[in-house]
Design an enzyme around this catalytic site. Structure first.
Site, PDB file in Angstrom:
ATOM      1  CG  HIS A  81      -1.874  -1.126   1.282  1.00  0.00           C
ATOM      2  ND1 HIS A  81      -1.559  -2.336   1.862  1.00  0.00           N
ATOM      3  CD2 HIS A  81      -3.146  -1.244   0.806  1.00  0.00           C
ATOM      4  CE1 HIS A  81      -2.594  -3.153   1.736  1.00  0.00           C
ATOM      5  NE2 HIS A  81      -3.568  -2.521   1.105  1.00  0.00           N
ATOM      6  CD  GLU A  84       1.931  -1.767   3.654  1.00  0.00           C
ATOM      7  OE1 GLU A  84       2.440  -2.633   4.370  1.00  0.00           O
ATOM      8  OE2 GLU A  84       1.474  -1.999   2.527  1.00  0.00           O
TER       9      GLU A  84
END
Ligand code: HPA
Length: 273
Positions: A81, A84
Site C-alpha cells: 500500500h 505503508e
C-alpha cells in the site's frame, strides 16, 4: 527496472513449474481463496530478489502458485500500500513480474467502504471504473517501451467483457452483486465525512486505499483486469459508528465465502475463453 523484473522472474521460474495465465490479488480478510489451491507452491516475498516486503496486519506476503478447479492460477496474498511508505513503483512491482510470467488476466479484490446508499456491509461490488485520488500514479517517470506505451489508454480499466462474464456467473450461483466506481485514496486514515460527500457528488460508489495503482499498471502492460470490491463498512458520515480495522477484516472474512465461490467459477470460465 527491466533487469530487476527479469531477475525476479528467473528466481520464480526456477522454483515453480506452474505456468498460470490468471492471477488473483487478495484483499484484506479475503485470503481464504488460498485454501482452494491444489498442489500449492508458495514463495514468500522476502525470498524473491527485488521484491518489496509486506508489513500490514492481515497480509501474509506470498505468491501462491497452484491449481484451482484444475486451472493453473497465481494468488498474490498480501499487497503493498502507498500508506505503508512504498513508492508507486514498488506497489506495482509484482504486476510487472506477473506480466513476464505470462499472466493475461488479473482479478483484483479489496475491502472498502460503501458510499452508494443501496450498499451494506458484505455487498460485493464489481468495479466498473476508478477515480485516482492518490495524488500520484505508478507511471510517472521515464517510460520503458518494453513494458508499455507512454500514454496508455484508460477507457476500460476493468474489462467490460470480463465484467459481463462475472455477472453471468454470479446469476448462475445466485450471488448478489452490485456495480460501481471505486475511488482510491492514499490513506491510512479513513476519509473525513467531507471527503466522502465530495467524491459521492463526483460519482464514487466505494472508497478504499488500494487497487488503483495495480489496475493502472496492469492496463499499461496489456493485462485485462476484473475488480471485485467487498464493502466491509459504510464510508465516514454514512455509517454512524467509528471505523475499526478489526471489523473491516471480520466483515471481509464473512463475505469471503461467496466471493471465493464466485472467483473460483470466474477462474474456470476465464480459462476456457
Ligand atoms: N475507507 C477506505 N478504505 C477502507 C474502508 C473505508 O471506509 N473500509 C475498508 N477499507
Amino acid at each position: 527496472m527491466y533487469d530487476q523484473v527479469m531477475e525476479s522472474l528467473g528466481y520464480i521460474r526456477k522454483k515453480v513449474t506452474c505456468e498460470p495465465k490468471i492471477a488473483v490479488i487478495l484483499g484484506s480478510g479475503l485470503g481464504s481463496l488460498v485454501d482452494a489451491v491444489e498442489q500449492a507452491q508458495e514463495i514468500s516475498y522476502e525470498e524473491i530478489p527485488n521484491f518489496p516486503l509486506s508489513t500490514v496486519k492481515g497480509h501474509a506476503g506470498k505468491l501462491v502458485f497452484g491449481k484451482i478447479n484444475g486451472v493453473e492460477t497465481l494468488l498474490m496474498q498480501g499487497r503493498f500500500h502507498y500508506y505503508e511508505g512504498y513508492t508507486m513503483k514498488e506497489i506495482t512491482y509484482p504486476i510487472y513480474v506477473m506480466k513476464q510470467l505470462g499472466i493475461e488476466k488479473i482479478i483484483v479484490t479489496n475491502a472498502c467502504g460503501g458510499i452508494n446508499q443501496s450498499f451494506e456491509p458484505g455487498t460485493l461490488m464489481l468495479i466498473r471504473d476508478f477515480i485516482n485520488l492518490f495524488g500520484n500514479n505508478p507511471l510517472i517517470g521515464m517510460n520503458d517501451e518494453r513494458f508499455g506505451p507512454r500514454f496508455p489508454d484508460m477507457s476500460e480499466p476493468y474489462k467490460i467483457e470480463l465484467i459481463d462474464k462475472a455477472k453471468k456467473i454470479a446469476d448462475e450461483l445466485s450471488i448478489k452483486y452490485a456495480e460501481g466506481v471505486y475511488a482510491g485514496f492514499m490513506g491510512p486514515y479513513y476519509e473525513t465525512a467531507a471527503e466522502i460527500v465530495m467524491i459521492q457528488r463526483h460519482g464514487a460508489d466505494a472508497v478504499g486505499m488500494s487497487t488503483v495503482p495495480e489496475t493502472i499498471v496492469a492496463n499499461y502492460l496489456g493485462i485485462d483486469v476484473l475488480g471485485i470490491a467487498c464493502i466491509t463498512n459504510m464510508a465516514t458520515g454514512i455509517q454512524k459508528v467509528k471505523h475499526s480495522h478489526e471489523r473491516v477484516v471480520e466483515t471481509a472474512q464473512k463475505a469471503s465465502t461467496d466471493l471465493c465461490k464466485w472467483v473460483v467459477s470466474i477462474i474456470e470460465e476465464f480459462s476456457i475463453s
